[in-house]
Design a protein around this motif. Structure first.
Motif: not given
Length: 67
Positions: A43-46, A4-9
């Motif tokens: 999933v984007c917190p913003s 998840e963290s890599r995809i978000e980046v």
């Protein structure tokens, strides 16, 4: 395996590179492989509509003939 963290980046990089119009970098980031499922936006917190940005990036790549 889903990271998840890599995809978000990567998705945020795609959004930022879209603003520069660097099609080669969009391809390097794998924009053509995105299915536009909407998970990144969900999933984007913003609550950024990242799916829309990736769709715009894919359109740019296709428009410039880099299929």
């Amino acid at each position: 395996m889903y990271n998840e963290s890599r995809i978000e980046v990567v998705i945020m990089k795609i959004k930022n590179v879209l603003l520069t119009g660097d099609v080669d970098e969009l391809i390097n980031l794998g924009v053509k492989g995105c299915m536009q499922c909407g998970l990144c936006s969900y999933v984007c917190p913003s609550k950024i509509d990242l799916t829309y940005s990736v769709g715009q990036a894919k359109q740019l790549v296709m428009k410039l003939g880099r299929k």
